[in-house]
Structure formats: structure tokens, C-alpha cells
Write an enzyme that holds these catalytic residues in place. Structure first.
Site, mmCIF file in Angstrom:
data_model
loop_
_atom_site.group_PDB
_atom_site.id
_atom_site.type_symbol
_atom_site.label_atom_id
_atom_site.label_comp_id
_atom_site.label_asym_id
_atom_site.label_seq_id
_atom_site.Cartn_x
_atom_site.Cartn_y
_atom_site.Cartn_z
ATOM 1 N N LYS A 1 51.207 32.722 -100.083
ATOM 2 C CA LYS A 1 50.524 32.798 -101.381
ATOM 3 C C LYS A 1 49.134 32.153 -101.275
ATOM 4 O O LYS A 1 48.815 31.497 -100.274
ATOM 5 C CB LYS A 1 51.390 32.092 -102.432
ATOM 6 C CG LYS A 1 52.803 32.704 -102.575
ATOM 7 C CD LYS A 1 53.534 32.051 -103.751
ATOM 8 C CE LYS A 1 55.030 32.098 -103.588
ATOM 9 N NZ LYS A 1 55.728 31.468 -104.738
ATOM 10 N N TYR B 1 56.793 40.405 -109.270
ATOM 11 C CA TYR B 1 57.681 39.398 -109.870
ATOM 12 C C TYR B 1 58.406 39.919 -111.114
ATOM 13 O O TYR B 1 58.831 39.115 -111.944
ATOM 14 C CB TYR B 1 56.877 38.140 -110.212
ATOM 15 C CG TYR B 1 56.648 37.205 -109.034
ATOM 16 C CD1 TYR B 1 57.708 36.750 -108.234
ATOM 17 C CD2 TYR B 1 55.371 36.741 -108.732
ATOM 18 C CE1 TYR B 1 57.502 35.885 -107.166
ATOM 19 C CE2 TYR B 1 55.163 35.857 -107.659
ATOM 20 C CZ TYR B 1 56.232 35.439 -106.888
ATOM 21 O OH TYR B 1 56.031 34.564 -105.834
ATOM 22 N N ASN C 1 54.326 26.478 -104.031
ATOM 23 C CA ASN C 1 55.275 26.376 -102.903
ATOM 24 C C ASN C 1 54.940 27.304 -101.737
ATOM 25 O O ASN C 1 55.770 27.568 -100.888
ATOM 26 C CB ASN C 1 56.711 26.543 -103.402
ATOM 27 C CG ASN C 1 56.969 27.902 -103.998
ATOM 28 O OD1 ASN C 1 56.108 28.785 -103.971
ATOM 29 N ND2 ASN C 1 58.172 28.105 -104.536
ATOM 30 N N HIS D 1 56.386 33.243 -100.092
ATOM 31 C CA HIS D 1 57.419 34.083 -100.719
ATOM 32 C C HIS D 1 58.238 34.756 -99.629
ATOM 33 O O HIS D 1 57.693 35.154 -98.600
ATOM 34 C CB HIS D 1 56.763 35.169 -101.586
ATOM 35 C CG HIS D 1 57.734 36.231 -102.000
ATOM 36 N ND1 HIS D 1 58.536 36.095 -103.102
ATOM 37 C CD2 HIS D 1 58.086 37.422 -101.424
ATOM 38 C CE1 HIS D 1 59.331 37.162 -103.194
ATOM 39 N NE2 HIS D 1 59.075 37.978 -102.192
ATOM 40 N N GLU E 1 60.233 45.389 -102.016
ATOM 41 C CA GLU E 1 58.971 44.650 -101.836
ATOM 42 C C GLU E 1 58.155 45.208 -100.672
ATOM 43 O O GLU E 1 56.929 45.315 -100.771
ATOM 44 C CB GLU E 1 59.273 43.157 -101.641
ATOM 45 C CG GLU E 1 59.775 42.522 -102.937
ATOM 46 C CD GLU E 1 60.309 41.107 -102.808
ATOM 47 O OE1 GLU E 1 60.690 40.535 -103.848
ATOM 48 O OE2 GLU E 1 60.345 40.560 -101.685
HETATM 49 P P1 IDP Z 1 61.735 31.989 -104.657
HETATM 50 O O1 IDP Z 1 60.240 32.117 -104.421
HETATM 51 O O2 IDP Z 1 62.311 30.830 -103.907
HETATM 52 O O3 IDP Z 1 62.474 33.275 -104.412
HETATM 53 P P2 IDP Z 1 62.061 32.546 -107.498
HETATM 54 O O4 IDP Z 1 63.114 31.980 -108.369
HETATM 55 O O5 IDP Z 1 62.149 33.979 -107.119
HETATM 56 O O6 IDP Z 1 61.937 31.618 -106.201
HETATM 57 O O7 IDP Z 1 60.683 32.276 -108.240
HETATM 58 C C1 IDP Z 1 59.505 32.893 -107.787
HETATM 59 C C2 IDP Z 1 58.374 31.885 -107.780
HETATM 60 O O8 IDP Z 1 58.155 31.445 -109.130
HETATM 61 C C3 IDP Z 1 58.677 30.596 -107.022
HETATM 62 O O9 IDP Z 1 58.442 30.695 -105.632
HETATM 63 C C4 IDP Z 1 57.735 29.627 -107.676
HETATM 64 O O10 IDP Z 1 56.418 29.759 -107.163
HETATM 65 C C5 IDP Z 1 57.738 30.105 -109.109
HETATM 66 N N1 IDP Z 1 58.675 29.321 -109.923
HETATM 67 C C6 IDP Z 1 60.027 29.377 -109.893
HETATM 68 N N2 IDP Z 1 60.585 28.514 -110.753
HETATM 69 C C7 IDP Z 1 59.526 27.880 -111.349
HETATM 70 C C8 IDP Z 1 59.448 26.851 -112.334
HETATM 71 O O11 IDP Z 1 60.452 26.347 -112.848
HETATM 72 N N3 IDP Z 1 58.192 26.476 -112.684
HETATM 73 C C9 IDP Z 1 57.062 27.017 -112.139
HETATM 74 N N4 IDP Z 1 57.098 27.968 -111.207
HETATM 75 C C10 IDP Z 1 58.318 28.403 -110.815
HETATM 76 MG MG MG Z 2 62.415 35.087 -105.404
#
Ligand code: IDP
Ligand code: MG
Length: 162
Positions: free
Chosen positions: A20, A60, A123, A126, A137
Site C-alpha cells: 500500500k 475493498y 499496515n 494487502h 483480485e
Molecule cells: P486484511 O488487510 O488483513 O485482510 P481486512 O479486514 O480485509 O484486513 O481490512 C482491510 C484493511 O482495512 C486492513 O488491512 C486495514 O488497512 C483496514 N482496516 C481494517 N480494520 C480497520 C479498523 O478497525 N480501522 C481502520 N482500518 C482498518
Molecule cells: Mg482483507
């Protein structure tokens, strides 16, 4: 098994992995690529793109009802993303293991997020979460002709084929 007679016996998979904008801006591309590369997974597609907000919303779409959806899509479309496809046995599930838990506070040390990120909204990476999302995807981010099929010289050593 100890030996496979040919690569056709191996259950190859492909997954979509993206660094990202925070990971790109922080200069973590080579660090992250090397973790997938050294493991023994094979890179089959790679490009640097700035996705539009509409494209980020498509990527997303499963999260559209979450409170962070809008900010997440703004962020993904705010700068360069390194989009990739990696191939290997079990790469979908194991790619998620290399990446670590969604919240870097809960990611184990040794994982990409555990070692290199601090908060969930930044984080850095992805990875597809299953075979269906991987397929969708890869199809969203890449044209079929952008996926490169080639034989890696290391395959016989990684998979133990004769
Ligand atoms: P993942 O990336 O580990 O698959 P997902 O639940 O698919 O996690 O969420 C997608 C992205 O959304 C996450 O990588 C993170 O950047 C963001 N995200 C997920 N949960 C939160 C939250 O509670 N607050 C802010 N951003 C979040
Ligand atoms: Mg995800």
C-alpha cells in the site's frame, strides 16, 4: 512426500499481494519482496499504480459497510501501490501468514506487519484472504497478458521434483 516426479503434481496457487502507499513511501518494497522471494514463491506479475478512489472501492467492496471504508479507500488511492501476483504451493494461506494479523499490534514478530508496522490504518500490505478473493483480485488488478508464465530454475530445489 519426499519427491515429486513433476511440477504437475504440485497444487499451484496464485494470490494477489499489494504494498500500500505507506509501504511504498517508507521504502519497504525490497524488504517485502525479498521475504516472498526467499521463501520460494514465484513472482508472476508486478506493477506500480495509483488506483482511483472508484477502483479502491471495488477492491475493498466487501468492507463497504464498515466505518473506516471511506478513509481506507481514500488512503489506498492516495499514492503508488505495488500490485503483484505471487505463485506457489499454498501461497494464498501462507502469504497471509507472512503478512501477519490485520492489526500490527496483534501481528507476531517475524511477520511483515509485526516487524514493520504499528497501526491498523497503516499496515503497509494487502494479501488475498482465500481462493475466491485471490481470483477476483487478480482479475481486478491485472489483464491476463500481464501474468507471466515461466519456469524458475529453483523449482526443482524448492519442490524436490526430479
Ligand atoms: P486484511 O488487510 O488483513 O485482510 P481486512 O479486514 O480485509 O484486513 O481490512 C482491510 C484493511 O482495512 C486492513 O488491512 C486495514 O488497512 C483496514 N482496516 C481494517 N480494520 C480497520 C479498523 O478497525 N480501522 C481502520 N482500518 C482498518
Ligand atoms: Mg482483507
Amino acid at each position: 512426500k519426499f519427491e515429486c516426479s513433476s511440477m504437475s503434481e504440485i497444487q499451484m496457487e496464485r494470490t494477489f499481494i499489494a504494498i500500500k502507499p505507506d509501504g511504498v513511501q517508507r521504502g519497504l518494497i525490497s524488504e517485502i519482496l525479498s521475504r516472498f522471494e526467499r521463501k520460494g514463491f514465484k513472482l508472476v506479475a508486478i506493477k506500480l499504480v495509483v488506483p482511483s478512489k472508484e477502483f479502491a472501492q471495488k477492491h475493498y467492496h466487501d468492507l463497504k459497510d464498515r466505518p473506516f471504508f471511506n478513509g481506507l479507500c481514500d488512503f489506498l488511492s492516495s499514492g503508488p501501490v505495488l500490485a503483484m501476483v505471487w505463485e506457489g504451493e499454498g501461497v494464498i494461506k501462507y502469504g497471509r501468514k507472512l503478512i501477519g494479523a490485520t492489526d500490527p499490534q496483534k501481528s507476531e514478530p517475524g511477520t511483515i506487519r509485526g516487524d514493520l508496522a504499528v497501526v491498523v490504518g497503516r499496515n503497509i500490505i494487502h494479501g488475498s484472504d482465500g481462493p475466491e478473493t485471490a481470483k477476483a483480485e487478480i482479475g481486478l488488478w491485472f489483464e491476463p497478458r500481464e501474468l507471466v508464465s515461466y519456469t524458475s530454475n529453483e523449482e526443482k530445489w524448492i519442490y524436490g521434483v526430479n
